[in-house]
Design a protein around this motif. Structure first.
Motif, mmCIF file in Angstrom:
data_model
loop_
_atom_site.group_PDB
_atom_site.id
_atom_site.type_symbol
_atom_site.label_atom_id
_atom_site.label_comp_id
_atom_site.label_asym_id
_atom_site.label_seq_id
_atom_site.Cartn_x
_atom_site.Cartn_y
_atom_site.Cartn_z
ATOM 1 N N ARG A 131 -2.344 33.341 3.999
ATOM 2 C CA ARG A 131 -2.535 33.728 2.595
ATOM 3 C C ARG A 131 -3.626 34.791 2.477
ATOM 4 N N ALA A 132 -4.685 34.646 3.284
ATOM 5 C CA ALA A 132 -5.767 35.641 3.274
ATOM 6 C C ALA A 132 -5.244 36.994 3.758
ATOM 7 N N GLU A 133 -4.409 36.985 4.798
ATOM 8 C CA GLU A 133 -3.804 38.231 5.296
ATOM 9 C C GLU A 133 -2.932 38.860 4.200
ATOM 10 N N ILE A 139 -3.946 43.935 -1.690
ATOM 11 C CA ILE A 139 -4.996 44.807 -2.195
ATOM 12 C C ILE A 139 -4.784 46.225 -1.691
ATOM 13 N N GLU A 140 -4.481 46.331 -0.410
ATOM 14 C CA GLU A 140 -4.216 47.639 0.186
ATOM 15 C C GLU A 140 -2.975 48.281 -0.443
ATOM 16 N N TYR A 141 -1.940 47.488 -0.628
ATOM 17 C CA TYR A 141 -0.688 47.975 -1.237
ATOM 18 C C TYR A 141 -0.944 48.479 -2.652
ATOM 19 N N ASN A 142 -1.685 47.697 -3.440
ATOM 20 C CA ASN A 142 -1.965 48.088 -4.822
ATOM 21 C C ASN A 142 -2.796 49.367 -4.888
ATOM 22 N N LYS A 143 -3.743 49.520 -3.962
ATOM 23 C CA LYS A 143 -4.539 50.755 -3.925
ATOM 24 C C LYS A 143 -3.641 51.958 -3.641
ATOM 25 N N LYS A 144 -2.722 51.788 -2.704
ATOM 26 C CA LYS A 144 -1.817 52.887 -2.356
ATOM 27 C C LYS A 144 -0.864 53.196 -3.502
ATOM 28 N N MET A 145 -0.436 52.162 -4.226
ATOM 29 C CA MET A 145 0.443 52.382 -5.378
ATOM 30 C C MET A 145 -0.286 53.145 -6.479
ATOM 31 N N GLU A 146 -1.556 52.793 -6.723
ATOM 32 C CA GLU A 146 -2.331 53.469 -7.758
ATOM 33 C C GLU A 146 -2.604 54.922 -7.392
ATOM 34 N N SER A 147 -2.838 55.162 -6.107
ATOM 35 C CA SER A 147 -3.122 56.528 -5.673
ATOM 36 C C SER A 147 -1.852 57.377 -5.625
ATOM 37 N N GLY A 148 -0.703 56.748 -5.664
ATOM 38 C CA GLY A 148 0.560 57.481 -5.656
ATOM 39 C C GLY A 148 1.092 57.721 -4.263
#
Length: 162
Positions: A131-133, A139-148
């Motif tokens: 679950r931690a992984e 978090i990494e995925y969401n950052k990449k989605m926000e950055s486009g």
């Protein structure tokens, strides 16, 4: 003193639009019985479709197909599913004649219910690590989605036409 209403009058009081739309025809059959025929029109058909609360039945709504993102991390299984993997192997070794997943699942559920917390801890530990992984990956995925960085085109997704 007020008169008591007859059945037909009660019906007309409860649903005046329906009773006005019913046509009665009476005939006598060959053996002398009276046959009553009732013709229903659209108003009566619609009123019979209403459910008990007086509302129309809901039409089945189509499922909205969300585009599945192939790059989005999958949620990890729970502790029970990690236990299920181990239990299934042991159970099949002890009972090679049982092939049904239903029977294996039932036996596994019974065993899981009877286990103490100390016995379950190893599976909870595995589940929390996974679950931690997953949380880090999200978090990494969401950052990449926000950055486009993960801008999805129609050609990229392999799940669009599912």
């Amino acid at each position: 003193m007020a008169k008591k209403a007859t059945r037909s009058q009660k019906r007309s009081l409860s649903s005046p639009t329906v009773s006005a739309s019913i046509e009665h025809s009476t005939r006598t059959s060959s053996d002398g019985r009276i046959v009553l025929r009732v013709k229903l029109n659209e108003g009566m058909k619609r009123s019979s479709q209403l459910n008990k609360s007086g509302k129309k039945p809901k039409a089945k709504q189509k499922k909205i197909n969300k585009k599945l993102d192939a790059k989005k991390p999958k949620k990890p299984p729970t502790a029970f599913f990690y236990f299920l993997e181990d239990f299934r192997k042991e159970f099949q070794e002890q009972n090679p004649d049982v092939k049904s997943m239903r029977d294996i699942g039932k036996a596994c559920g019974e065993k899981w219910k009877t286990m103490t917390y100390e016995e379950k801890v190893q599976y909870y530990d595995i589940a929390t690590e996974k679950r931690a992984e997953f949380d880090r990956a999200m978090i990494e995925y969401n950052k990449k989605m926000e950055s486009g960085e993960y801008e999805e085109t129609d050609e990229e997704s392999e799940f669009d036409n599912v």
